[in-house]
Design an enzyme around this catalytic site. Structure first.
Site, short mmCIF file in Angstrom:
data_model
loop_
_atom_site.label_atom_id
_atom_site.label_comp_id
_atom_site.label_asym_id
_atom_site.label_seq_id
_atom_site.Cartn_x
_atom_site.Cartn_y
_atom_site.Cartn_z
N SER A 13 0.83 -1.21 0.00
CA SER A 13 0.00 0.00 0.00
C SER A 13 0.87 1.26 0.00
CB SER A 13 -1.00 0.00 1.17
OG SER A 13 -0.36 0.26 2.39
N HIS A 106 8.35 3.26 9.02
CA HIS A 106 8.07 2.37 10.16
C HIS A 106 6.78 2.84 10.84
CE1 HIS A 106 9.00 -0.53 13.24
NE2 HIS A 106 8.68 0.38 14.15
N ASP A 147 15.45 -0.60 11.37
CA ASP A 147 14.75 0.57 11.92
C ASP A 147 15.66 1.56 12.63
OD1 ASP A 147 12.36 -0.60 11.04
OD2 ASP A 147 12.14 -1.73 12.90
#
Ligand code: GAR
Length: 203
Positions: A13, A106, A147
């Site tokens: 997405s 994230h 991350d």
């Protein structure tokens, strides 16, 4: 203009949001490749449907991955990489070749609730279990760890007392779809500099 390679493992997405921002004239970029570690991913389907080169890593031996990727990225003219739900570490050679030209999104406010195993639903469950009152999304530059790397943009969403991981994920995803294209446009405009492991954004 950015010549973007988008890496995505799943439904894609964020890839679609990036593509839509390009079509809407909000992001000066071209997607030159979509790359996935999973042969069956919504992101690769999207790329094939839209005539974007779609590359799967699933057949590539682990030891060949770094050089294969660098070769493919050079071949498609990539000058910037965006990880959009990519659940694997990029090989060190790729990180080094594209240093400060790789972003990740994230679904939480880093440096909290990130790291290995912190993806998708796990993130939102941990956020809710912590009792935090806000969550959000983070776009950051990528280094050799999951991350981690200088933060480029963050936006918050409030957490309701009766929130569920699913509801929070939906609201955070809406924010992701807005801040990822916005962040990439900062790079397209040459407004991001990195010093002492921090970014600053020229106005
Ligand atoms: C997004 O929520 C993204 O932030 C997350 O995976 C999802 C991918 O969705 N990434 C991470 O958790 C990375 N640690 P998408 O495939 O629909 O873009």
């Amino acid at each position: 203009m950015l010549h973007l390679a988008v890496f995505a493992s799943g439904r894609g997405s964020n890839l679609r949001a990036i593509d839509q921002a390009i079509l809407d004239g909000q992001l000066d970029a071209r997607i030159v490749a979509v790359i996935s570690n999973r042969a069956a991913s919504g992101a690769l389907d999207f790329a094939r449907e839209h005539g974007i080169p779609a590359l799967s890593l699933s057949e590539i031996a682990a030891e060949a991955e770094d050089s294969w990727l660098q070769e493919q990225l050079a071949k498609c003219g990539c000058d910037f990489i965006s990880l959009a739900g990519y659940m694997k570490l990029l090989p060190a050679g790729v990180v080094s070749a594209y240093r400060h030209r790789i972003t990740n999104i994230h679904p939480a406010l880093l440096p909290s609730f990130g790291g290995k195993g912190m993806f998708g639903r796990h993130v939102h469950e941990a956020v809710i279990a912590s009792g935090a009152k806000v969550s959000g999304a983070t776009v950051h530059l990528v280094d050799e760890e999951y991350d981690r790397g200088p933060i480029v943009m963050q936006r918050c969403v409030p957490i309701a007392d009766d929130d569920t991981a699913e509801r929070l994920a939906t609201r955070v995803l809406e924010i992701e779809h807005r801040i990822y294209p916005e962040s990439l446009q900062l790079f397209a405009d040459g407004r991001v500099t990195v010093r002492d492991n921090k970014t600053s954004i020229r106005s």
